[in-house]
Motif scaffolding. Structure first.
Motif, PDB file in Angstrom:
ATOM      1  N   GLU A 267     -12.781  20.216  43.506  1.00  0.00           N
ATOM      2  CA  GLU A 267     -12.300  21.356  44.274  1.00  0.00           C
ATOM      3  C   GLU A 267     -12.490  22.625  43.458  1.00  0.00           C
ATOM      4  O   GLU A 267     -12.134  22.668  42.283  1.00  0.00           O
ATOM      5  CB  GLU A 267     -10.809  21.154  44.562  1.00  0.00           C
ATOM      6  CG  GLU A 267     -10.140  22.300  45.240  1.00  0.00           C
ATOM      7  CD  GLU A 267      -8.632  22.066  45.388  1.00  0.00           C
ATOM      8  OE1 GLU A 267      -7.926  23.063  45.468  1.00  0.00           O
ATOM      9  OE2 GLU A 267      -8.188  20.899  45.398  1.00  0.00           O
ATOM     10  N   ILE A 268     -13.071  23.645  44.060  1.00  0.00           N
ATOM     11  CA  ILE A 268     -13.167  24.952  43.416  1.00  0.00           C
ATOM     12  C   ILE A 268     -11.918  25.729  43.787  1.00  0.00           C
ATOM     13  O   ILE A 268     -11.582  25.854  44.969  1.00  0.00           O
ATOM     14  CB  ILE A 268     -14.429  25.713  43.859  1.00  0.00           C
ATOM     15  CG1 ILE A 268     -15.676  24.982  43.361  1.00  0.00           C
ATOM     16  CG2 ILE A 268     -14.386  27.162  43.341  1.00  0.00           C
ATOM     17  CD1 ILE A 268     -16.973  25.614  43.784  1.00  0.00           C
ATOM     18  N   GLN A 269     -11.235  26.218  42.760  1.00  0.00           N
ATOM     19  CA  GLN A 269     -10.026  26.994  42.989  1.00  0.00           C
ATOM     20  C   GLN A 269     -10.354  28.462  42.748  1.00  0.00           C
ATOM     21  O   GLN A 269     -10.724  28.837  41.635  1.00  0.00           O
ATOM     22  CB  GLN A 269      -8.912  26.516  42.068  1.00  0.00           C
ATOM     23  CG  GLN A 269      -8.541  25.078  42.334  1.00  0.00           C
ATOM     24  CD  GLN A 269      -7.533  24.542  41.344  1.00  0.00           C
ATOM     25  OE1 GLN A 269      -7.394  25.051  40.241  1.00  0.00           O
ATOM     26  NE2 GLN A 269      -6.833  23.497  41.742  1.00  0.00           N
ATOM     27  N   PRO A 270     -10.239  29.312  43.764  1.00  0.00           N
ATOM     28  CA  PRO A 270     -10.591  30.720  43.582  1.00  0.00           C
ATOM     29  C   PRO A 270      -9.637  31.407  42.606  1.00  0.00           C
ATOM     30  O   PRO A 270      -8.480  31.005  42.464  1.00  0.00           O
ATOM     31  CB  PRO A 270     -10.459  31.306  44.984  1.00  0.00           C
ATOM     32  CG  PRO A 270      -9.584  30.365  45.729  1.00  0.00           C
ATOM     33  CD  PRO A 270      -9.750  29.014  45.096  1.00  0.00           C
ATOM     34  N   LYS A 271     -10.147  32.440  41.955  1.00  0.00           N
ATOM     35  CA  LYS A 271      -9.325  33.208  41.015  1.00  0.00           C
ATOM     36  C   LYS A 271      -8.177  33.874  41.760  1.00  0.00           C
ATOM     37  O   LYS A 271      -8.356  34.408  42.837  1.00  0.00           O
ATOM     38  CB  LYS A 271     -10.169  34.272  40.314  1.00  0.00           C
ATOM     39  CG  LYS A 271      -9.351  35.034  39.278  1.00  0.00           C
ATOM     40  CD  LYS A 271     -10.126  36.144  38.648  1.00  0.00           C
ATOM     41  CE  LYS A 271      -9.341  36.931  37.654  1.00  0.00           C
ATOM     42  NZ  LYS A 271      -7.948  37.184  37.929  1.00  0.00           N
ATOM     43  N   THR A 272      -7.020  33.813  41.141  1.00  0.00           N
ATOM     44  CA  THR A 272      -5.856  34.502  41.688  1.00  0.00           C
ATOM     45  C   THR A 272      -5.749  35.871  41.013  1.00  0.00           C
ATOM     46  O   THR A 272      -6.311  36.080  39.933  1.00  0.00           O
ATOM     47  CB  THR A 272      -4.568  33.685  41.450  1.00  0.00           C
ATOM     48  OG1 THR A 272      -4.415  33.482  40.046  1.00  0.00           O
ATOM     49  CG2 THR A 272      -4.627  32.337  42.159  1.00  0.00           C
TER      50      THR A 272
ATOM     51  N   ASP B 223      -3.924  35.805  33.532  1.00  0.00           N
ATOM     52  CA  ASP B 223      -4.669  35.184  34.620  1.00  0.00           C
ATOM     53  C   ASP B 223      -4.435  33.687  34.531  1.00  0.00           C
ATOM     54  O   ASP B 223      -4.659  33.080  33.470  1.00  0.00           O
ATOM     55  CB  ASP B 223      -6.171  35.472  34.489  1.00  0.00           C
ATOM     56  CG  ASP B 223      -6.477  36.949  34.645  1.00  0.00           C
ATOM     57  OD1 ASP B 223      -6.142  37.507  35.697  1.00  0.00           O
ATOM     58  OD2 ASP B 223      -7.050  37.544  33.708  1.00  0.00           O
TER      59      ASP B 223
ATOM     60  N   ALA C 279      -5.413  27.288  34.978  1.00  0.00           N
ATOM     61  CA  ALA C 279      -5.043  25.946  35.455  1.00  0.00           C
ATOM     62  C   ALA C 279      -3.544  25.920  35.662  1.00  0.00           C
ATOM     63  O   ALA C 279      -2.774  26.047  34.716  1.00  0.00           O
ATOM     64  CB  ALA C 279      -5.464  24.867  34.454  1.00  0.00           C
TER      65      ALA C 279
ATOM     66  N   GLN D   5      -1.376  20.933  38.892  1.00  0.00           N
ATOM     67  CA  GLN D   5      -2.397  20.166  39.607  1.00  0.00           C
ATOM     68  C   GLN D   5      -1.740  18.904  40.166  1.00  0.00           C
ATOM     69  O   GLN D   5      -0.649  18.538  39.753  1.00  0.00           O
ATOM     70  CB  GLN D   5      -3.525  19.772  38.641  1.00  0.00           C
ATOM     71  CG  GLN D   5      -4.167  20.942  37.926  1.00  0.00           C
ATOM     72  CD  GLN D   5      -4.923  21.853  38.861  1.00  0.00           C
ATOM     73  OE1 GLN D   5      -5.559  21.409  39.807  1.00  0.00           O
ATOM     74  NE2 GLN D   5      -4.831  23.154  38.624  1.00  0.00           N
TER      75      GLN D   5
ATOM     76  N   ARG E  75      -1.658  23.169  31.818  1.00  0.00           N
ATOM     77  CA  ARG E  75      -1.474  24.569  32.163  1.00  0.00           C
ATOM     78  C   ARG E  75      -2.369  25.393  31.230  1.00  0.00           C
ATOM     79  O   ARG E  75      -2.397  25.139  30.020  1.00  0.00           O
ATOM     80  CB  ARG E  75      -0.031  25.032  31.954  1.00  0.00           C
ATOM     81  CG  ARG E  75       1.027  24.126  32.563  1.00  0.00           C
ATOM     82  CD  ARG E  75       1.034  24.224  34.081  1.00  0.00           C
ATOM     83  NE  ARG E  75       2.200  23.573  34.639  1.00  0.00           N
ATOM     84  CZ  ARG E  75       2.197  22.362  35.174  1.00  0.00           C
ATOM     85  NH1 ARG E  75       1.089  21.639  35.212  1.00  0.00           N
ATOM     86  NH2 ARG E  75       3.305  21.851  35.691  1.00  0.00           N
TER      87      ARG E  75
END
Length: 132
Positions: A2-7, A24, A27, A30, A37
């Motif tokens: 899964e690609i997690q977009p930048k927050t 930023d 991780a 999950q 983390r």
């Protein structure tokens, strides 16, 4: 996979940081069994964390600039880009930028199976930091 977009970047809360600090999340929590983390933390000169400890320890890897780190009762140590610092579980410490440099590090830690990840204490005073 899964690609997690930048927050968006987050300003460090005043009860946990002195000065301008932004982080930023790389991780976050999950799905089990992962408890990893990772944050990229950006400190302006003189900015720093409050005293704190981590239930399972913490690893810092400096990616830019010059920083300071101290374990309670220990010397203030200088850390530079490329340095990695390990703080054992339960050890009270602080870290931040040197007075005349910005500093960015990756902060890496694991959450314990149960209980809080970190304990936060008092802000590091100017005297403790070395600004007298």
């Amino acid at each position: 996979m899964e690609i997690q977009p930048k927050t968006p970047s987050v300003k460090g809360p005043a009860e946990m940081f002195t000065g301008d600090v932004y982080f930023d999340v790389i991780a976050a929590p999950q799905p089990e069994p992962s408890r990893m983390r990772v944050n990229s933390v950006h400190f302006a000169p003189c900015a720093r964390t409050a005293w704190h400890s981590h239930a399972v320890g913490q690893t810092l890897h400096v990616t830019e600039g010059v920083g300071l780190v101290q374990a309670r009762g220990g010397e203030i140590l200088v850390m530079k880009a490329g340095d990695t610092v390990y703080t054992p579980a339960g050890e009270w410490h602080w870290h931040g930028a040197a007075p005349d440099h910005f500093m960015t590090h990756l902060a890496m830690w694991e959450a314990p199976a149960e209980g809080p990840e970190s304990a936060w204490g008092d802000l590091v005073t100017d005297e403790e930091y070395g600004n007298k």
